[in-house]
Design an enzyme around this catalytic site. Structure first.
Site, mmCIF file in Angstrom:
data_model
loop_
_atom_site.group_PDB
_atom_site.id
_atom_site.type_symbol
_atom_site.label_atom_id
_atom_site.label_comp_id
_atom_site.label_asym_id
_atom_site.label_seq_id
_atom_site.Cartn_x
_atom_site.Cartn_y
_atom_site.Cartn_z
ATOM 1 N N GLN A 113 0.828 -1.220 0.000
ATOM 2 C CA GLN A 113 0.000 0.000 0.000
ATOM 3 C C GLN A 113 0.856 1.261 0.000
ATOM 4 O O GLN A 113 0.321 2.365 0.049
ATOM 5 C CB GLN A 113 -0.927 0.010 1.222
ATOM 6 C CG GLN A 113 -1.953 -1.103 1.227
ATOM 7 C CD GLN A 113 -3.063 -0.914 0.188
ATOM 8 O OE1 GLN A 113 -3.200 0.153 -0.427
ATOM 9 N NE2 GLN A 113 -3.845 -1.959 -0.016
ATOM 10 N N CYS A 131 -12.193 -8.993 1.758
ATOM 11 C CA CYS A 131 -12.085 -10.390 2.182
ATOM 12 C C CYS A 131 -12.719 -11.249 1.098
ATOM 13 O O CYS A 131 -13.739 -10.871 0.530
ATOM 14 C CB CYS A 131 -12.824 -10.501 3.506
ATOM 15 S SG CYS A 131 -12.991 -12.129 4.131
ATOM 16 N N THR A 178 6.184 -20.730 -16.130
ATOM 17 C CA THR A 178 6.326 -19.781 -17.237
ATOM 18 C C THR A 178 5.807 -18.407 -16.818
ATOM 19 O O THR A 178 4.712 -18.299 -16.264
ATOM 20 C CB THR A 178 5.550 -20.297 -18.473
ATOM 21 O OG1 THR A 178 6.067 -21.585 -18.792
ATOM 22 C CG2 THR A 178 5.699 -19.365 -19.663
HETATM 23 N N1 PLP Z 1 -0.587 -6.693 1.679
HETATM 24 C C1 PLP Z 1 -1.406 -5.624 1.738
HETATM 25 C C2 PLP Z 1 -1.079 -4.509 2.673
HETATM 26 C C3 PLP Z 1 -2.528 -5.556 0.920
HETATM 27 O O1 PLP Z 1 -3.337 -4.488 0.994
HETATM 28 C C4 PLP Z 1 -2.793 -6.628 0.040
HETATM 29 C C5 PLP Z 1 -4.010 -6.619 -0.813
HETATM 30 O O2 PLP Z 1 -5.108 -6.429 -0.337
HETATM 31 C C6 PLP Z 1 -1.915 -7.719 0.014
HETATM 32 C C7 PLP Z 1 -0.823 -7.711 0.857
HETATM 33 C C8 PLP Z 1 -2.137 -8.892 -0.906
HETATM 34 O O3 PLP Z 1 -1.838 -8.539 -2.218
HETATM 35 P P1 PLP Z 1 -2.268 -9.440 -3.469
HETATM 36 O O4 PLP Z 1 -3.690 -9.089 -3.751
HETATM 37 O O5 PLP Z 1 -1.349 -9.026 -4.582
HETATM 38 O O6 PLP Z 1 -2.061 -10.864 -3.100
#
Ligand code: PLP
Length: 385
Positions: free
Chosen positions: A185, A332, A244
């Site tokens: 973020q 979620c 890949t």
């Molecule tokens: N870490 C944070 C702080 C996130 O906000 C998110 C996504 O919501 C993730 C990890 C997970 O990312 P991804 O959707 O690429 O798996």
């Protein structure tokens, strides 16, 4: 979803695909070949993948060789959070994971550590990782079982609160540990430099930047100390992540990474102006709105608030019916709205719901006005009820 009917204020869940990313994806989809093939078609795709690696490396100020592409930040977290490391060819054990209470579930779940080998580090009422508590835990760490590993995010996905990662790094390294930073973020919202943060590994994700979903990276500080692979096979990504590569998704990721770096300061100034107007408007509409983390350092685009008596789920549905997409914290998979673990960690009553507005480069004053009009109606209905 057209812009006229809906107001999208959920950029921390995912950013709309940038036109430049879409174009890059579409043109890469038409390229024939496998990036691992030695013929001309394969070599053209290899060049594309390596150009993406340079753009993604530039995003966090590191060398391209330190970027391992994954299917997203969640996979990158599962790759890096493991008790099994190698220093060159020599196995190296990590004994325990210490993760802040406010980490995203991708980190909180502890990757390949067993539950017993994960300890949560509390945060203060201001939503900042408790540095003294971290220091005490690391002092008590049993080195005989392996190195300590610490995971602290740079910017929290719910509150936007920026963590004192450099100070965390000092503590972790003083205790001989490894620091993993979830920068998902933070990239595109603030400057992110793996060297300045003194982090050992960063995780990042394309879709929070306006790139496609399902692609991200683990970024390492060097090339010697690396986790044992999570996905084994044909040895792509120097054996760290087989399979890949997805050149189309990667091409979109690169376009988003370039856009994230361009005009960051100007973009942030504009976005924080919108966020301030939004928060001022909420305070004018009602004096019992609680805006979490407003007194500390936050990324410019995020506002996490509570209205006492309004459950997150009810609030989210009410805004959705008003045409406004916002969120009750982390998105979620089941679509369920649970209690925010971040608010609980900050010491708020478990019944207090939180709602998150997150803005992006396309957000406008009109979006803020529409939100505030809806906010006033939600507040009046809550009073009437
Ligand atoms: N870490 C944070 C702080 C996130 O906000 C998110 C996504 O919501 C993730 C990890 C997970 O990312 P991804 O959707 O690429 O798996």
């Amino acid at each position: 979803m057209t812009k006229t009917e809906r107001t999208y204020l959920d950029w921390n869940a995912t950013a709309p695909l940038l036109p430049a990313a879409r174009e890059a994806v579409v043109s890469a989809l038409d390229m024939v070949g496998n990036p691992s093939s030695v013929h001309g078609e394969g070599r053209a795709l290899r060049m594309l993948v390596e150009a993406v690696r340079r753009d993604v490396a530039a995003l966090v100020n590191t060398a391209p060789a330190h970027v391992i592409f994954t299917s997203g930040a969640t996979e990158a977290a599962n790759l890096v959070l493991t008790p099994n490391y190698r220093m060159g060819r020599t196995p190296l054990a990590v004994g325990h994971l210490y993760a802040s209470e406010i980490e995203h579930p991708a980190i909180r779940e502890g990757g390949r550590f067993s539950r017993d080998d994960v300890t949560m580090i509390p945060v203060t009422r201001a939503g900042i990782v408790d540095l003294d508590a971290l220091d005490i835990r690391l002092k008590a760490h049993d080195k005989a079982r392996g190195l300590p590993m610490v995971a602290v995010m740079l910017a929290n996905n719910e509150t936007g609160i920026v963590q004192p990662v450099r100070a965390v790094a000092d503590i972790v390294h003083r205790h001989g540990g490894l620091l993993i930073v979830d920068a998902v973020q933070a990239v595109g919202r603030m400057p992110v430099d793996i060297e300045a943060l003194d982090a050992d590994f960063l995780i990042i994700s394309s879709h929070k930047l306006g790139g496609p979903k399902g692609v991200g990276a683990l970024v390492s500080r060097g090339e010697v100390l690396m986790p044992v692979p999570l996905i084994r096979g044909g040895g792509q990504e120097k054996g760290h992540r087989s399979g890949t590569e997805n050149p189309a998704a990667l091409a979109g990721f690169a376009a988003a990474a370039r856009a994230a770096l361009a005009d960051l300061a100007e973009r942030n100034a504009r976005i924080s102006g919108l966020r301030d107007a939004l928060e001022d408007g909420m305070r004018t509409a009602t004096n019992d709105v609680i805006i979490h983390g407003a007194e500390g350092e936050r990324v410019a685009n995020t506002s996490f608030f509570s209205l006492p008596g309004l459950k997150s789920e009810t609030g989210q549905i009410a805004f959705d019916l008003e045409g406004i997409a916002l969120s009750a914290g982390s998105a979620c998979s089941s679509g369920k709205v649970g209690q925010s673990h971040v608010l609980t960690a900050m010491g708020f009553d478990a019944t207090l719901g939180g709602l998150r507005v997150s803005l992006g480069p396309d957000s406008t004053e009109a979006d803020v006005e529409r939100f505030l009009a809806a906010f006033s109606r939600v507040v009046s209905r809550r009073r009437a009820a």
